[in-house]
Design a protein around this motif. Sequence first.
Motif, mmCIF file in Angstrom:
data_model
loop_
_atom_site.group_PDB
_atom_site.id
_atom_site.type_symbol
_atom_site.label_atom_id
_atom_site.label_comp_id
_atom_site.label_asym_id
_atom_site.label_seq_id
_atom_site.Cartn_x
_atom_site.Cartn_y
_atom_site.Cartn_z
ATOM 1 N N GLU A 19 11.650 5.486 9.461
ATOM 2 C CA GLU A 19 10.769 6.527 10.000
ATOM 3 C C GLU A 19 9.293 6.310 9.622
ATOM 4 O O GLU A 19 8.400 6.903 10.236
ATOM 5 C CB GLU A 19 11.203 7.901 9.504
ATOM 6 C CG GLU A 19 12.557 8.365 10.010
ATOM 7 C CD GLU A 19 13.708 7.935 9.113
ATOM 8 O OE1 GLU A 19 13.537 6.966 8.345
ATOM 9 O OE2 GLU A 19 14.775 8.574 9.178
ATOM 10 N N LEU A 20 9.060 5.493 8.600
ATOM 11 C CA LEU A 20 7.683 5.283 8.139
ATOM 12 C C LEU A 20 7.162 3.874 8.456
ATOM 13 O O LEU A 20 6.096 3.477 7.976
ATOM 14 C CB LEU A 20 7.596 5.528 6.620
ATOM 15 C CG LEU A 20 7.924 6.956 6.171
ATOM 16 C CD1 LEU A 20 7.905 7.054 4.649
ATOM 17 C CD2 LEU A 20 6.948 7.959 6.780
ATOM 18 N N LEU A 23 3.594 3.273 9.284
ATOM 19 C CA LEU A 23 2.600 3.598 8.254
ATOM 20 C C LEU A 23 2.517 2.530 7.164
ATOM 21 O O LEU A 23 1.635 2.572 6.306
ATOM 22 C CB LEU A 23 2.931 4.953 7.603
ATOM 23 C CG LEU A 23 3.013 6.164 8.536
ATOM 24 C CD1 LEU A 23 3.227 7.445 7.719
ATOM 25 C CD2 LEU A 23 1.759 6.292 9.386
ATOM 26 N N CYS A 30 2.255 2.932 1.899
ATOM 27 C CA CYS A 30 1.880 3.757 3.039
ATOM 28 C C CYS A 30 0.360 3.799 3.202
ATOM 29 O O CYS A 30 -0.372 3.903 2.222
ATOM 30 C CB CYS A 30 2.404 5.185 2.828
ATOM 31 S SG CYS A 30 1.912 6.321 4.133
ATOM 32 N N CYS A 40 -0.968 11.650 -1.643
ATOM 33 C CA CYS A 40 -0.956 11.492 -0.190
ATOM 34 C C CYS A 40 -2.201 12.132 0.424
ATOM 35 O O CYS A 40 -2.520 13.286 0.130
ATOM 36 C CB CYS A 40 0.297 12.177 0.360
ATOM 37 S SG CYS A 40 0.362 12.228 2.162
ATOM 38 N N THR A 45 0.245 17.586 6.258
ATOM 39 C CA THR A 45 0.780 17.237 7.578
ATOM 40 C C THR A 45 1.663 15.989 7.510
ATOM 41 O O THR A 45 1.884 15.333 8.534
ATOM 42 C CB THR A 45 -0.366 17.003 8.583
ATOM 43 O OG1 THR A 45 -1.236 15.974 8.081
ATOM 44 C CG2 THR A 45 -1.159 18.267 8.823
ATOM 45 N N ARG A 46 2.145 15.661 6.328
ATOM 46 C CA ARG A 46 2.971 14.459 6.166
ATOM 47 C C ARG A 46 4.244 14.561 7.028
ATOM 48 O O ARG A 46 4.697 15.675 7.342
ATOM 49 C CB ARG A 46 3.309 14.236 4.691
ATOM 50 C CG ARG A 46 4.224 15.287 4.073
ATOM 51 C CD ARG A 46 4.147 15.198 2.558
ATOM 52 N NE ARG A 46 5.111 16.056 1.900
ATOM 53 C CZ ARG A 46 5.008 17.377 1.768
ATOM 54 N NH1 ARG A 46 3.991 18.015 2.318
ATOM 55 N NH2 ARG A 46 5.924 18.058 1.115
ATOM 56 N N PRO A 47 4.825 13.416 7.365
ATOM 57 C CA PRO A 47 6.041 13.412 8.193
ATOM 58 C C PRO A 47 7.200 14.150 7.519
ATOM 59 O O PRO A 47 7.261 14.235 6.286
ATOM 60 C CB PRO A 47 6.361 11.915 8.317
ATOM 61 C CG PRO A 47 5.087 11.201 8.026
ATOM 62 C CD PRO A 47 4.361 12.053 7.032
ATOM 63 N N ASP A 48 8.125 14.606 8.331
ATOM 64 C CA ASP A 48 9.298 15.304 7.795
ATOM 65 C C ASP A 48 10.056 14.462 6.783
ATOM 66 O O ASP A 48 10.556 14.979 5.786
ATOM 67 C CB ASP A 48 10.246 15.690 8.931
ATOM 68 C CG ASP A 48 9.704 16.828 9.772
ATOM 69 O OD1 ASP A 48 8.733 17.482 9.342
ATOM 70 O OD2 ASP A 48 10.268 17.069 10.855
ATOM 71 N N ILE A 49 10.149 13.167 7.030
ATOM 72 C CA ILE A 49 10.920 12.297 6.143
ATOM 73 C C ILE A 49 10.354 12.298 4.716
ATOM 74 O O ILE A 49 11.071 11.984 3.760
ATOM 75 C CB ILE A 49 10.973 10.839 6.703
ATOM 76 C CG1 ILE A 49 12.006 10.001 5.957
ATOM 77 C CG2 ILE A 49 9.609 10.197 6.686
ATOM 78 C CD1 ILE A 49 13.435 10.376 6.216
ATOM 79 N N CYS A 50 9.109 12.680 4.572
ATOM 80 C CA CYS A 50 8.470 12.743 3.250
ATOM 81 C C CYS A 50 8.697 14.092 2.569
ATOM 82 O O CYS A 50 8.224 14.301 1.446
ATOM 83 C CB CYS A 50 6.965 12.511 3.369
ATOM 84 S SG CYS A 50 6.529 10.954 4.166
ATOM 85 N N ARG A 51 9.411 14.986 3.226
ATOM 86 C CA ARG A 51 9.604 16.344 2.697
ATOM 87 C C ARG A 51 11.080 16.529 2.342
ATOM 88 O O ARG A 51 11.919 16.690 3.229
ATOM 89 C CB ARG A 51 9.185 17.376 3.749
ATOM 90 C CG ARG A 51 7.731 17.232 4.205
ATOM 91 C CD ARG A 51 7.482 18.085 5.441
ATOM 92 N NE ARG A 51 6.155 17.878 5.978
ATOM 93 C CZ ARG A 51 5.122 18.708 5.810
ATOM 94 N NH1 ARG A 51 5.292 19.835 5.145
ATOM 95 N NH2 ARG A 51 3.948 18.434 6.317
#
Length: 97
Positions: A19-20, A23, A30, A40, A45-51
Amino acid sequence: MFPCTGCGLCCQNISTVAELKELDLGNGVCKFFNKIKNNCEVYDTRPDICRVDKMFDIKYIDHFLSKKEFYIENAKVCNKLQTDFKIEHTFKVIIGD
Ligand code: SF4
Ligand code: SF4
């Protein structure tokens, strides 16, 4: 909320995260990782995969007995990275009760 200690290692080791892929600077780091601040640049507003918490809610809620179990698995990844990169033990992620 997942008790991230802010070691910054996940953001510098994204080469295996599909997913990244876009980036990745080419070295696993990243493009939004700020090496000076060790954080970061697009945190809000980071991607969902980072949450971690959001990923549990949208993808893994049916795969684990509880959110705590999910946290434990995530913490294993964090702590393995920290061991591999030999950073201070004070960054160790501990999942409490
Ligand atoms: S590796 Fe874990 S503790 Fe370190 S910044 Fe990433 S989520 Fe936080
Ligand atoms: S977008 Fe932010 S949180 Fe996600 S890997 Fe990049 S620097 Fe880390």
